[in-house]
Design a protein around this motif. Structure first.
Motif, PDB file in Angstrom:
ATOM      1  N   PHE A  77       3.723  -0.846  -4.808  1.00  0.00           N
ATOM      2  CA  PHE A  77       2.453  -0.472  -5.437  1.00  0.00           C
ATOM      3  C   PHE A  77       2.637  -0.408  -6.947  1.00  0.00           C
ATOM      4  CE2 PHE A  77       2.138   0.942  -1.083  1.00  0.00           C
ATOM      5  CZ  PHE A  77       0.885   0.474  -0.726  1.00  0.00           C
ATOM      6  N   SER A  78       3.140  -1.483  -7.510  1.00  0.00           N
ATOM      7  CA  SER A  78       3.405  -1.564  -8.948  1.00  0.00           C
ATOM      8  C   SER A  78       2.276  -2.324  -9.644  1.00  0.00           C
ATOM      9  CB  SER A  78       4.739  -2.272  -9.185  1.00  0.00           C
ATOM     10  OG  SER A  78       4.660  -3.609  -8.714  1.00  0.00           O
ATOM     11  N   PRO A  79       2.190  -2.223 -10.966  1.00  0.00           N
ATOM     12  CA  PRO A  79       1.159  -2.968 -11.697  1.00  0.00           C
ATOM     13  C   PRO A  79       1.256  -4.479 -11.480  1.00  0.00           C
ATOM     14  CG  PRO A  79       2.063  -1.241 -13.079  1.00  0.00           C
ATOM     15  CD  PRO A  79       2.897  -1.273 -11.833  1.00  0.00           C
ATOM     16  N   SER A  80       2.475  -5.001 -11.334  1.00  0.00           N
ATOM     17  CA  SER A  80       2.603  -6.440 -11.118  1.00  0.00           C
ATOM     18  C   SER A  80       2.066  -6.868  -9.761  1.00  0.00           C
ATOM     19  CB  SER A  80       4.059  -6.888 -11.268  1.00  0.00           C
ATOM     20  OG  SER A  80       4.866  -6.296 -10.286  1.00  0.00           O
ATOM     21  N   ARG A  81       1.864  -5.917  -8.871  1.00  0.00           N
ATOM     22  CA  ARG A  81       1.258  -6.198  -7.570  1.00  0.00           C
ATOM     23  C   ARG A  81      -0.206  -5.765  -7.523  1.00  0.00           C
ATOM     24  NH1 ARG A  81       5.048  -5.574  -2.425  1.00  0.00           N
ATOM     25  NH2 ARG A  81       6.712  -6.945  -3.074  1.00  0.00           N
ATOM     26  N   GLY A  82      -0.730  -5.304  -8.653  1.00  0.00           N
ATOM     27  CA  GLY A  82      -2.145  -4.961  -8.722  1.00  0.00           C
ATOM     28  C   GLY A  82      -2.474  -3.510  -8.432  1.00  0.00           C
ATOM     29  N   TYR A  83      -1.521  -2.604  -8.651  1.00  0.00           N
ATOM     30  CA  TYR A  83      -1.744  -1.178  -8.382  1.00  0.00           C
ATOM     31  C   TYR A  83      -1.238  -0.323  -9.539  1.00  0.00           C
ATOM     32  CZ  TYR A  83      -2.128  -2.829  -3.568  1.00  0.00           C
ATOM     33  OH  TYR A  83      -2.495  -3.499  -2.431  1.00  0.00           O
ATOM     34  N   ILE A  86      -0.787   3.186   3.594  1.00  0.00           N
ATOM     35  CA  ILE A  86      -1.388   3.421   2.274  1.00  0.00           C
ATOM     36  C   ILE A  86      -2.470   2.387   1.997  1.00  0.00           C
ATOM     37  CG2 ILE A  86      -0.936   3.465  -0.212  1.00  0.00           C
ATOM     38  CD1 ILE A  86       1.873   4.634   0.490  1.00  0.00           C
ATOM     39  N   LYS A  87      -2.247   1.146   2.376  1.00  0.00           N
ATOM     40  CA  LYS A  87      -3.259   0.101   2.167  1.00  0.00           C
ATOM     41  C   LYS A  87      -4.518   0.376   2.986  1.00  0.00           C
ATOM     42  CE  LYS A  87      -0.415  -3.628   0.493  1.00  0.00           C
ATOM     43  NZ  LYS A  87       0.132  -4.968   0.738  1.00  0.00           N
ATOM     44  N   GLU A  88      -4.342   0.910   4.190  1.00  0.00           N
ATOM     45  CA  GLU A  88      -5.511   1.287   4.998  1.00  0.00           C
ATOM     46  C   GLU A  88      -6.307   2.381   4.293  1.00  0.00           C
ATOM     47  OE1 GLU A  88      -4.679   2.253   9.099  1.00  0.00           O
ATOM     48  OE2 GLU A  88      -3.274   0.574   9.239  1.00  0.00           O
ATOM     49  N   LEU A  89      -5.599   3.371   3.748  1.00  0.00           N
ATOM     50  CA  LEU A  89      -6.281   4.434   2.998  1.00  0.00           C
ATOM     51  C   LEU A  89      -7.033   3.863   1.805  1.00  0.00           C
ATOM     52  CD1 LEU A  89      -3.596   7.286   2.940  1.00  0.00           C
ATOM     53  CD2 LEU A  89      -5.693   7.192   4.304  1.00  0.00           C
ATOM     54  N   LEU A  90      -6.426   2.918   1.116  1.00  0.00           N
ATOM     55  CA  LEU A  90      -7.082   2.299  -0.041  1.00  0.00           C
ATOM     56  C   LEU A  90      -8.352   1.564   0.381  1.00  0.00           C
ATOM     57  CD1 LEU A  90      -3.936   0.956  -1.921  1.00  0.00           C
ATOM     58  CD2 LEU A  90      -5.547   2.655  -2.791  1.00  0.00           C
ATOM     59  N   GLU A  95     -12.195   2.863  -0.873  1.00  0.00           N
ATOM     60  CA  GLU A  95     -12.674   1.958  -1.918  1.00  0.00           C
ATOM     61  C   GLU A  95     -11.706   1.809  -3.089  1.00  0.00           C
ATOM     62  OE1 GLU A  95     -16.584   3.265  -2.955  1.00  0.00           O
ATOM     63  OE2 GLU A  95     -17.313   3.053  -0.910  1.00  0.00           O
ATOM     64  N   GLY A  96     -10.424   1.594  -2.777  1.00  0.00           N
ATOM     65  CA  GLY A  96      -9.463   1.258  -3.818  1.00  0.00           C
ATOM     66  C   GLY A  96      -8.719   2.415  -4.448  1.00  0.00           C
ATOM     67  N   MET A  97      -8.889   3.636  -3.933  1.00  0.00           N
ATOM     68  CA  MET A  97      -8.138   4.766  -4.469  1.00  0.00           C
ATOM     69  C   MET A  97      -7.769   5.701  -3.322  1.00  0.00           C
ATOM     70  SD  MET A  97      -9.027   7.628  -7.337  1.00  0.00           S
ATOM     71  CE  MET A  97      -9.789   8.805  -6.242  1.00  0.00           C
ATOM     72  N   ALA A  98      -6.511   6.162  -3.346  1.00  0.00           N
ATOM     73  CA  ALA A  98      -6.054   7.093  -2.321  1.00  0.00           C
ATOM     74  C   ALA A  98      -5.192   8.167  -2.961  1.00  0.00           C
ATOM     75  CB  ALA A  98      -5.264   6.353  -1.247  1.00  0.00           C
ATOM     76  N   GLU A  99      -5.394   9.401  -2.537  1.00  0.00           N
ATOM     77  CA  GLU A  99      -4.554  10.511  -2.985  1.00  0.00           C
ATOM     78  C   GLU A  99      -3.669  10.916  -1.823  1.00  0.00           C
ATOM     79  OE1 GLU A  99      -6.443  13.789  -4.909  1.00  0.00           O
ATOM     80  OE2 GLU A  99      -7.246  12.524  -6.495  1.00  0.00           O
ATOM     81  N   TYR A 106       0.018  15.767  -6.196  1.00  0.00           N
ATOM     82  CA  TYR A 106      -0.434  14.628  -5.413  1.00  0.00           C
ATOM     83  C   TYR A 106       0.100  13.348  -6.046  1.00  0.00           C
ATOM     84  CZ  TYR A 106      -3.717  14.078  -9.251  1.00  0.00           C
ATOM     85  OH  TYR A 106      -4.258  13.930 -10.498  1.00  0.00           O
ATOM     86  N   ILE A 107      -0.037  12.286  -5.310  1.00  0.00           N
ATOM     87  CA  ILE A 107       0.200  10.943  -5.834  1.00  0.00           C
ATOM     88  C   ILE A 107      -1.096  10.190  -5.618  1.00  0.00           C
ATOM     89  CG2 ILE A 107       1.487   8.809  -5.599  1.00  0.00           C
ATOM     90  CD1 ILE A 107       3.772  10.508  -4.446  1.00  0.00           C
ATOM     91  N   ARG A 108      -1.604   9.598  -6.647  1.00  0.00           N
ATOM     92  CA  ARG A 108      -2.832   8.820  -6.565  1.00  0.00           C
ATOM     93  C   ARG A 108      -2.462   7.343  -6.730  1.00  0.00           C
ATOM     94  NH1 ARG A 108      -6.561  10.984 -10.639  1.00  0.00           N
ATOM     95  NH2 ARG A 108      -7.016  12.515  -9.046  1.00  0.00           N
ATOM     96  N   VAL A 109      -2.909   6.523  -5.800  1.00  0.00           N
ATOM     97  CA  VAL A 109      -2.687   5.086  -5.849  1.00  0.00           C
ATOM     98  C   VAL A 109      -4.041   4.439  -6.078  1.00  0.00           C
ATOM     99  CG1 VAL A 109      -1.839   3.048  -4.632  1.00  0.00           C
ATOM    100  CG2 VAL A 109      -0.747   5.272  -4.239  1.00  0.00           C
ATOM    101  N   ILE A 110      -4.113   3.598  -7.106  1.00  0.00           N
ATOM    102  CA  ILE A 110      -5.370   2.936  -7.454  1.00  0.00           C
ATOM    103  C   ILE A 110      -5.149   1.429  -7.423  1.00  0.00           C
ATOM    104  CG2 ILE A 110      -7.143   2.659  -9.227  1.00  0.00           C
ATOM    105  CD1 ILE A 110      -6.131   5.430 -10.323  1.00  0.00           C
ATOM    106  N   GLN A 111      -5.997   0.747  -6.686  1.00  0.00           N
ATOM    107  CA  GLN A 111      -5.936  -0.706  -6.647  1.00  0.00           C
ATOM    108  C   GLN A 111      -6.737  -1.245  -7.827  1.00  0.00           C
ATOM    109  OE1 GLN A 111      -7.265  -2.339  -2.946  1.00  0.00           O
ATOM    110  NE2 GLN A 111      -6.247  -4.290  -3.319  1.00  0.00           N
ATOM    111  N   LEU A 112      -6.100  -2.081  -8.624  1.00  0.00           N
ATOM    112  CA  LEU A 112      -6.734  -2.609  -9.826  1.00  0.00           C
ATOM    113  C   LEU A 112      -7.719  -3.718  -9.492  1.00  0.00           C
ATOM    114  CD1 LEU A 112      -3.569  -2.887 -12.093  1.00  0.00           C
ATOM    115  CD2 LEU A 112      -5.303  -1.096 -12.138  1.00  0.00           C
TER     116      LEU A 112
END
Length: 155
Positions: A49-55, A12-16, A20-24, A66-72
């Motif tokens: 991938f929680s808010p306390s970890r910056g996501y 998932i981090k590779e996808l992010l 550029e910081g977002m993956a579906e 889908y699940i969308r992961v966004i890096q803050l």
């Protein structure tokens, strides 16, 4: 099981990074790819991938779900203030401390060496006090560490 979680997290981090910081993601497709239950994907998303970890994670259910992961993009002072105000009030246990410190590492607030030093300083082994006040003492120490990260050294 931890090794599988590590592989899913890395993927998932590779996808992010690539996007550029977002993956579906499609939970079921990802579960098939890693030969695991969809609940394992949920576990990785909620713990790593929680808010306390910056996501932030968002999901949409249904056939086209889908699940969308966004890096803050974390503002350091706001991030630290939020941690102090929300996470450290009334004490913090070691498990939540480890998650919080991992988040600080992932957001670039601290380096790996600092992470290890912080975890050692607030570990149950280091805090030689009765159990009922251990979490409060840990929170006080973490608060002071977080505040000190905001102070800029004068050259």
């Amino acid at each position: 099981m931890s090794v599988l979680s590590d592989h899913i997290e890395s993927f998932i981090k590779e996808l992010l990074t690539e996007d550029e910081g977002m993956a579906e993601l499609q939970r079921n497709e990802l579960a098939q790819q890693f030969h695991c239950a969809p609940s394992q994907i949920n576990y990785v998303l909620t713990t790593r991938f929680s808010p306390s970890r910056g996501y932030i994670t968002q999901s949409r259910r249904g056939g086209g779900g889908y699940i969308r992961v966004i890096q803050l993009d974390v503002d350091e002072s706001e991030y630290i203030s939020d941690i102090i105000d929300e996470k450290l009030q009334g004490g913090i246990n070691m498990r939540h401390t480890a998650e919080l410190v991992e988040g600080m590492l992932e957001t670039g607030l601290i380096d790996r060496r600092s992470k290890n030093l912080i975890l050692a300083a607030v570990s149950d082994k280091a805090l030689c006090v009765p159990g009922e006040i251990k979490n409060e003492l840990r929170a006080c120490i973490l608060k002071e560490i977080l505040i000190s990260t905001l102070l800029k050294e004068d050259d």
